[in-house]
Design an enzyme around this catalytic site. Structure first.
Site, PDB file in Angstrom:
ATOM      1  N   SER A  47       0.283   6.662 -11.422  1.00  0.00           N
ATOM      2  CA  SER A  47       0.052   6.690 -10.492  1.00  0.00           C
ATOM      3  C   SER A  47       0.867   6.828  -9.144  1.00  0.00           C
ATOM      4  O   SER A  47       0.845   7.005  -8.147  1.00  0.00           O
ATOM      5  CB  SER A  47      -0.347   5.693  -9.966  1.00  0.00           C
ATOM      6  OG  SER A  47      -0.263   4.176 -10.146  1.00  0.00           O
ATOM      7  N   GLU A 216      -1.899  -5.658   5.897  1.00  0.00           N
ATOM      8  CA  GLU A 216      -2.305  -7.293   6.389  1.00  0.00           C
ATOM      9  C   GLU A 216      -4.058  -6.297   6.586  1.00  0.00           C
ATOM     10  O   GLU A 216      -4.303  -5.727   6.063  1.00  0.00           O
ATOM     11  CB  GLU A 216      -2.049  -6.993   7.591  1.00  0.00           C
ATOM     12  CG  GLU A 216      -0.728  -7.160   8.695  1.00  0.00           C
ATOM     13  CD  GLU A 216      -0.052  -8.015   7.294  1.00  0.00           C
ATOM     14  OE1 GLU A 216      -0.541  -9.901   7.370  1.00  0.00           O
ATOM     15  OE2 GLU A 216       1.070  -8.427   6.650  1.00  0.00           O
ATOM     16  N   HIS A 232       2.979   0.524  -5.818  1.00  0.00           N
ATOM     17  CA  HIS A 232       2.471   1.886  -5.255  1.00  0.00           C
ATOM     18  C   HIS A 232       2.680   2.261  -3.753  1.00  0.00           C
ATOM     19  O   HIS A 232       3.389   1.191  -3.031  1.00  0.00           O
ATOM     20  CB  HIS A 232       0.833   1.897  -5.739  1.00  0.00           C
ATOM     21  CG  HIS A 232       0.163   2.214  -6.981  1.00  0.00           C
ATOM     22  ND1 HIS A 232      -0.298   1.188  -7.075  1.00  0.00           N
ATOM     23  CD2 HIS A 232      -0.160   3.263  -7.805  1.00  0.00           C
ATOM     24  CE1 HIS A 232      -0.895   0.372  -8.586  1.00  0.00           C
ATOM     25  NE2 HIS A 232      -0.515   2.206  -8.942  1.00  0.00           N
TER      26      HIS A 232
END
Length: 277
Positions: A47, A216, A232
């Site tokens: 990924s 956020e 990631h």
């Protein structure tokens, strides 16, 4: 690095997804209508490199940014998929699918480690100096059998810092095992683990947050409650890793200066786009 069923289905439908920097004339075999096919960089990975889709934005794999640094005679076929290890990628038939598209003169970029470390999972876990190396050899042999050049890439580092602000390695013995294999097999090695660790140290704990998928609450509709993902990337992080990968390909004489562009130029994260799944 788990996959939802939806993302698994999307990844399978899109495999292999080729991203190219407007390829023109290139090395390697011929294409339809007498037009030579581009020389292709095939990515086998997890990924951290994979193509992401609109339902995951702004999460970004570094393979999505790599074409920005390649010349027009090069293309990228990004076969990397979330959650895969050197073992599961082969067991699912993905290496066979990748090699079916490889032609003489192509490159096969091989980066695994994040999910090989999950030794509690028999479908993915490997041992650094035994099964990890054994599976990686299959990628190397497959590329060479097709007269392509294999390139081993150590797993890019996560965002981990000690209390004193020192960037910490997280991949145990897997990078060292890959380095040893590269030396044994005479394969070009790109040490993304060392390069990224150095870069994260330069940026520091706060400076690395824009590179990773830290959001956020309310910042993205895909992550309404926010997220603190230290594995990631967001676009800026994917660009950082793609740039270091391109530079390492040049430094390792795998690619020539004419094959690359923008190594010293700004590449805005806004250039990244996410297709629909």
């Amino acid at each position: 690095m788990s996959l939802t069923r939806r993302r698994t289905a999307a990844a399978l439908l899109a495999l292999p997804l080729a991203l190219s920097a407007t390829p023109a004339l290139a090395h390697g075999g011929g294409g339809g209508g007498g037009r030579p096919r581009p020389r292709t960089l095939h990515i086998a990975g997890d990924s951290t490199a994979a193509q992401k889709y609109a339902d995951a934005a702004p999460e970004t794999g570094w393979g999505m940014a790599l074409p920005f640094f390649l010349g027009r005679a090069l293309a990228v076929a990004n076969h990397a998929v979330n959650g895969r290890s050197s073992k599961s990628f082969i067991d699912e038939g993905r290496l066979t699918a990748l090699l079916d598209g490889v032609r003489p003169g192509d490159l096969v970029l091989i980066q695994f480690g994040h999910n090989d470390e999950k030794t509690e999972d028999p479908a993915r876990g490997t041992d650094p100096y035994t099964t990890y190396q054994e599976y990686l050899r299959q990628y190397v042999k497959g590329a060479r059998a097709r007269r392509a050049e294999p390139v081993l890439i150590t797993p890019v580092e996560r965002r981990r810092f000690a209390e004193d602000g020192t960037a910490r390695p997280t991949h145990g013995e897997y990078p060292a095992a890959m380095r040893a294999l590269a030396s044994e097999e005479g394969v070009t090695l790109l040490d993304a683990q060392a390069l990224s660790l150095t870069r994260w140290q330069e940026l520091g704990p706060d400076g690395t947050k824009p590179c990773f998928n830290w959001l956020e609450p309310g910042e993205s509709p895909n992550y309404p409650d926010g997220v603190q993902d230290n594995t990631h990337f967001r676009p800026d992080g994917a660009v950082e890793v793609a740039r270091m990968t391109a530079r390492a390909l040049l430094d390792g004489r795998v690619l020539a200066p004419r094959d690359l562009r923008r190594l010293g130029e700004p590449v805005p994260g806004a250039w990244i786009t996410w297709p629909q799944a």
